[in-house]
Design a protein around this motif. Sequence first.
Motif, PDB file in Angstrom:
ATOM      1  N   ARG A 121       0.776  -1.464  -0.010  1.00  0.00           N
ATOM      2  CA  ARG A 121      -0.056  -0.037  -0.218  1.00  0.00           C
ATOM      3  C   ARG A 121       0.767   1.284   0.046  1.00  0.00           C
ATOM      4  NH1 ARG A 121      -4.957  -2.230   1.668  1.00  0.00           N
ATOM      5  NH2 ARG A 121      -6.163  -0.509   0.559  1.00  0.00           N
ATOM      6  N   THR A 122       1.518   1.506  -1.092  1.00  0.00           N
ATOM      7  CA  THR A 122       2.632   2.679  -1.011  1.00  0.00           C
ATOM      8  C   THR A 122       1.848   3.443  -2.170  1.00  0.00           C
ATOM      9  OG1 THR A 122       3.917   1.326  -2.947  1.00  0.00           O
ATOM     10  CG2 THR A 122       4.591   1.340  -0.675  1.00  0.00           C
ATOM     11  N   GLN A 126      -0.047   2.673  -5.704  1.00  0.00           N
ATOM     12  CA  GLN A 126      -1.549   3.139  -5.389  1.00  0.00           C
ATOM     13  C   GLN A 126      -2.356   2.537  -6.745  1.00  0.00           C
ATOM     14  OE1 GLN A 126      -1.846   6.830  -3.792  1.00  0.00           O
ATOM     15  NE2 GLN A 126      -3.050   6.203  -2.236  1.00  0.00           N
ATOM     16  N   SER A 132      -7.949  -1.194  -2.858  1.00  0.00           N
ATOM     17  CA  SER A 132      -8.470   0.167  -2.533  1.00  0.00           C
ATOM     18  C   SER A 132      -9.684   0.365  -3.957  1.00  0.00           C
ATOM     19  CB  SER A 132      -7.460   1.330  -2.926  1.00  0.00           C
ATOM     20  OG  SER A 132      -6.534   1.255  -1.763  1.00  0.00           O
ATOM     21  N   GLY A 175     -11.525   2.280   7.027  1.00  0.00           N
ATOM     22  CA  GLY A 175     -10.578   2.241   5.937  1.00  0.00           C
ATOM     23  C   GLY A 175     -11.008   2.762   4.360  1.00  0.00           C
ATOM     24  N   VAL A 176     -10.716   1.953   3.534  1.00  0.00           N
ATOM     25  CA  VAL A 176     -11.078   2.276   2.063  1.00  0.00           C
ATOM     26  C   VAL A 176     -12.644   2.337   2.166  1.00  0.00           C
ATOM     27  CG1 VAL A 176     -10.922   1.840  -0.035  1.00  0.00           C
ATOM     28  CG2 VAL A 176      -9.151   1.634   1.265  1.00  0.00           C
ATOM     29  N   ASP A 196     -12.801   3.855  14.348  1.00  0.00           N
ATOM     30  CA  ASP A 196     -11.834   3.111  13.742  1.00  0.00           C
ATOM     31  C   ASP A 196     -10.830   3.027  14.977  1.00  0.00           C
ATOM     32  OD1 ASP A 196      -9.493   2.191  12.305  1.00  0.00           O
ATOM     33  OD2 ASP A 196     -10.688   2.010  10.628  1.00  0.00           O
ATOM     34  N   ARG A 198      -7.463   3.112  14.502  1.00  0.00           N
ATOM     35  CA  ARG A 198      -6.284   3.966  13.826  1.00  0.00           C
ATOM     36  C   ARG A 198      -6.715   5.325  14.266  1.00  0.00           C
ATOM     37  NH1 ARG A 198      -5.619   4.170   8.697  1.00  0.00           N
ATOM     38  NH2 ARG A 198      -7.607   3.207   8.309  1.00  0.00           N
ATOM     39  N   GLY A 226      -0.005   0.840   7.044  1.00  0.00           N
ATOM     40  CA  GLY A 226      -1.435   1.532   6.923  1.00  0.00           C
ATOM     41  C   GLY A 226      -2.380   0.865   7.724  1.00  0.00           C
ATOM     42  N   ALA A 228      -4.513  -1.601  10.277  1.00  0.00           N
ATOM     43  CA  ALA A 228      -4.723  -1.552  11.912  1.00  0.00           C
ATOM     44  C   ALA A 228      -4.080  -2.718  12.462  1.00  0.00           C
ATOM     45  CB  ALA A 228      -6.111  -1.979  12.286  1.00  0.00           C
ATOM     46  N   GLN A 239     -14.204  -2.407  23.373  1.00  0.00           N
ATOM     47  CA  GLN A 239     -14.993  -1.474  22.189  1.00  0.00           C
ATOM     48  C   GLN A 239     -16.338  -2.203  22.107  1.00  0.00           C
ATOM     49  OE1 GLN A 239     -12.816  -2.617  18.595  1.00  0.00           O
ATOM     50  NE2 GLN A 239     -14.293  -1.625  17.409  1.00  0.00           N
ATOM     51  N   THR A 256     -16.710  -3.074   8.620  1.00  0.00           N
ATOM     52  CA  THR A 256     -15.683  -3.201   7.734  1.00  0.00           C
ATOM     53  C   THR A 256     -14.254  -3.507   8.269  1.00  0.00           C
ATOM     54  OG1 THR A 256     -14.523  -1.005   7.456  1.00  0.00           O
ATOM     55  CG2 THR A 256     -16.637  -1.073   6.263  1.00  0.00           C
ATOM     56  N   ALA A 257     -14.428  -3.864   9.299  1.00  0.00           N
ATOM     57  CA  ALA A 257     -13.021  -3.870  10.361  1.00  0.00           C
ATOM     58  C   ALA A 257     -12.303  -5.012  10.011  1.00  0.00           C
ATOM     59  CB  ALA A 257     -13.396  -3.888  11.767  1.00  0.00           C
ATOM     60  N   LYS A 258     -11.110  -5.064   9.522  1.00  0.00           N
ATOM     61  CA  LYS A 258     -10.228  -6.003   9.270  1.00  0.00           C
ATOM     62  C   LYS A 258      -8.969  -5.687   9.748  1.00  0.00           C
ATOM     63  CE  LYS A 258     -12.752  -6.938   4.831  1.00  0.00           C
ATOM     64  NZ  LYS A 258     -12.402  -6.678   3.325  1.00  0.00           N
TER      65      LYS A 258
HETATM   66  P1  NAD Z   1      -8.417  -3.171   5.956  1.00  0.00           P
HETATM   67  O1  NAD Z   1      -9.621  -3.545   4.958  1.00  0.00           O
HETATM   68  O2  NAD Z   1      -7.348  -4.156   6.382  1.00  0.00           O
HETATM   69  O3  NAD Z   1      -9.629  -2.718   7.342  1.00  0.00           O
HETATM   70  C1  NAD Z   1     -10.628  -1.886   7.283  1.00  0.00           C
HETATM   71  C2  NAD Z   1     -10.385  -0.913   8.261  1.00  0.00           C
HETATM   72  O4  NAD Z   1     -10.936  -1.682   9.823  1.00  0.00           O
HETATM   73  C3  NAD Z   1      -9.132  -0.374   8.877  1.00  0.00           C
HETATM   74  O5  NAD Z   1      -9.482   0.990   8.761  1.00  0.00           O
HETATM   75  C4  NAD Z   1      -8.833  -0.751  10.019  1.00  0.00           C
HETATM   76  O6  NAD Z   1      -8.147   0.428  10.733  1.00  0.00           O
HETATM   77  C5  NAD Z   1     -10.271  -0.882  10.888  1.00  0.00           C
HETATM   78  N1  NAD Z   1     -10.135  -1.826  11.868  1.00  0.00           N
HETATM   79  C6  NAD Z   1      -9.350  -2.783  12.137  1.00  0.00           C
HETATM   80  N2  NAD Z   1      -9.915  -3.612  13.477  1.00  0.00           N
HETATM   81  C7  NAD Z   1     -10.751  -2.581  13.775  1.00  0.00           C
HETATM   82  C8  NAD Z   1     -11.682  -2.625  15.059  1.00  0.00           C
HETATM   83  N3  NAD Z   1     -11.367  -3.455  16.057  1.00  0.00           N
HETATM   84  N4  NAD Z   1     -12.478  -1.610  15.053  1.00  0.00           N
HETATM   85  C9  NAD Z   1     -12.301  -0.578  14.162  1.00  0.00           C
HETATM   86  N5  NAD Z   1     -12.007  -0.772  13.099  1.00  0.00           N
HETATM   87  C10 NAD Z   1     -11.032  -1.406  12.762  1.00  0.00           C
HETATM   88  O7  NAD Z   1      -7.973  -1.705   5.564  1.00  0.00           O
HETATM   89  P2  NAD Z   1      -7.960  -0.981   4.073  1.00  0.00           P
HETATM   90  O8  NAD Z   1      -9.271  -0.212   4.149  1.00  0.00           O
HETATM   91  O9  NAD Z   1      -7.815  -1.716   3.061  1.00  0.00           O
HETATM   92  O10 NAD Z   1      -6.832   0.312   4.373  1.00  0.00           O
HETATM   93  C11 NAD Z   1      -6.493   0.701   5.609  1.00  0.00           C
HETATM   94  C12 NAD Z   1      -5.523   1.819   5.501  1.00  0.00           C
HETATM   95  O11 NAD Z   1      -4.542   1.484   4.597  1.00  0.00           O
HETATM   96  C13 NAD Z   1      -6.207   3.069   4.452  1.00  0.00           C
HETATM   97  O12 NAD Z   1      -7.138   3.777   5.374  1.00  0.00           O
HETATM   98  C14 NAD Z   1      -5.047   3.983   4.470  1.00  0.00           C
HETATM   99  O13 NAD Z   1      -4.476   4.722   5.478  1.00  0.00           O
HETATM  100  C15 NAD Z   1      -3.851   2.859   4.325  1.00  0.00           C
HETATM  101  N6  NAD Z   1      -3.772   2.532   2.547  1.00  0.00           N
HETATM  102  C16 NAD Z   1      -2.761   3.498   2.008  1.00  0.00           C
HETATM  103  C17 NAD Z   1      -2.587   3.318   0.807  1.00  0.00           C
HETATM  104  C18 NAD Z   1      -1.493   4.172   0.097  1.00  0.00           C
HETATM  105  O14 NAD Z   1      -1.384   4.128  -0.960  1.00  0.00           O
HETATM  106  N7  NAD Z   1      -0.526   4.679   0.766  1.00  0.00           N
HETATM  107  C19 NAD Z   1      -3.377   2.585  -0.120  1.00  0.00           C
HETATM  108  C20 NAD Z   1      -4.659   1.989   0.581  1.00  0.00           C
HETATM  109  C21 NAD Z   1      -4.574   2.034   1.762  1.00  0.00           C
END
Ligand code: NAD
Length: 378
Positions: A121-122, A126, A132, A175-176, A196, A198, A226, A228, A239, A256-258
């Motif tokens: 995820r850089t 992207q 994403s 997240g996304v 969330d 984070r 990035g 969690a 929680q 959506t928590a992963k």
């Molecule tokens: P994901 O699908 O792994 O997780 C979804 C969300 O669940 C995340 O925001 C995570 O923090 C949240 N989560 C995990 N446990 C939880 C809990 N117990 N309670 C509540 N929320 C919880 O993550 P994702 O959506 O694929 O991406 C997460 C983050 O990665 C993005 O928001 C971003 O900061 C980063 N990202 C960066 C890039 C990049 O290019 N730099 C690209 C994509 C994503």
Amino acid sequence: MKRVFLCKETAVGETRAALVPSDVKALDAMGYEIAVQSGAGLSIGHADDEYAAAGAKIAGTPQEGYQSADIVVRINKPEGPKGLAAGMLHISSFDVFNEKEAIGEFAAAGIGLVSLEMIPRTTLAQKMDIQSSQMSLAGYYAVLLAAARLPKILPMMTTPSGTISPAKIFIIGVGVAGLQAIATAKRLGARVEAFDTRPEVEEQVKSLGAKFIKIDLGQTGSTEQGYAKELTPEQIEIQRQAQAKICAGSDIVITTAKVFGRKAPLLLTKDMTAQMKPGSVIIDMAVKTGGNVEGSSPDGDVVLDNGVTIIGGDGLERFVPKDASDMFSGNIRAFLEHFWDDESKAFKIDFEDDIMRGCLITYGGKVVHGRCLKSVAG
Ligand code: NAD
């Protein structure tokens, strides 16, 4: 390696195609030779003729396509390496953490395996990031799905017959997918709250006009990528307790928590869903990786005794296959362009490249990805 074959998807419920004609045209212009399995784009309205006009050859069967391919692209992992020859590169999503056996089979067959969801995820990567691109659409669609199932409207409405209060939506995991869900719910006029683990997410939630729920879980945070960090069982219990009242007052809860590479945390227990209002709708977008909601199922809706519906929200991007395919195809195109070598006029596997190191799972008869190597061995 420059002969690319696009397979038609066979997974039940799959509506997308991994390459669309405009990207075939661009790759063809770059020097790739593309073949497309007949009917691969029909579900998104692209006939074989359009692919042919973009420069592709049309293959009647997968076998015909495999025979003259160096690289095979598709959306979902195939049944196995059958039909693929040693030395080929297979590019798709692969669910590597749950497919140890299949990874072993690909390695043994000498097939290079690229798992697109492992792309780092850089910023540079992207444009190749299928997580994403697909999860944004899934987050958007989750709200539409919930809205269509809810026995009330989302916005506030004032009419001579009375005032309807806005629906309350609680989004867990921003997240996304969660961010798009918030944006969509706000556009539709709902009152939105979100949480969330984070801490950096609070500002993003507020900038979309939603309320961030503060829960003191002690030490949380994110990984270098990035993602969690996993919570302790004690933190998850805190929680749950803090969220119970908010869920009970919500019309829609979208989870959506992963935690990347691990089972999703169970955040809504039976006790919590039992307290929710009749007619409320829950969408569990983590259902495939263990589920955030007790009792959710990937196979269909579950209606609880109290009239609450739990929808297993896996693969929601498949309900908007046109845009999902355009974006997925753009991700594959970016990947193929990135590894195009001008000198040899072909795709070149660069083992020093961080993107390749992140997503190449097998190569040359071996599992080459560090994290997968450990899990296959274990
Ligand atoms: P994901 O699908 O792994 O997780 C979804 C969300 O669940 C995340 O925001 C995570 O923090 C949240 N989560 C995990 N446990 C939880 C809990 N117990 N309670 C509540 N929320 C919880 O993550 P994702 O959506 O694929 O991406 C997460 C983050 O990665 C993005 O928001 C971003 O900061 C980063 N990202 C960066 C890039 C990049 O290019 N730099 C690209 C994509 C994503």
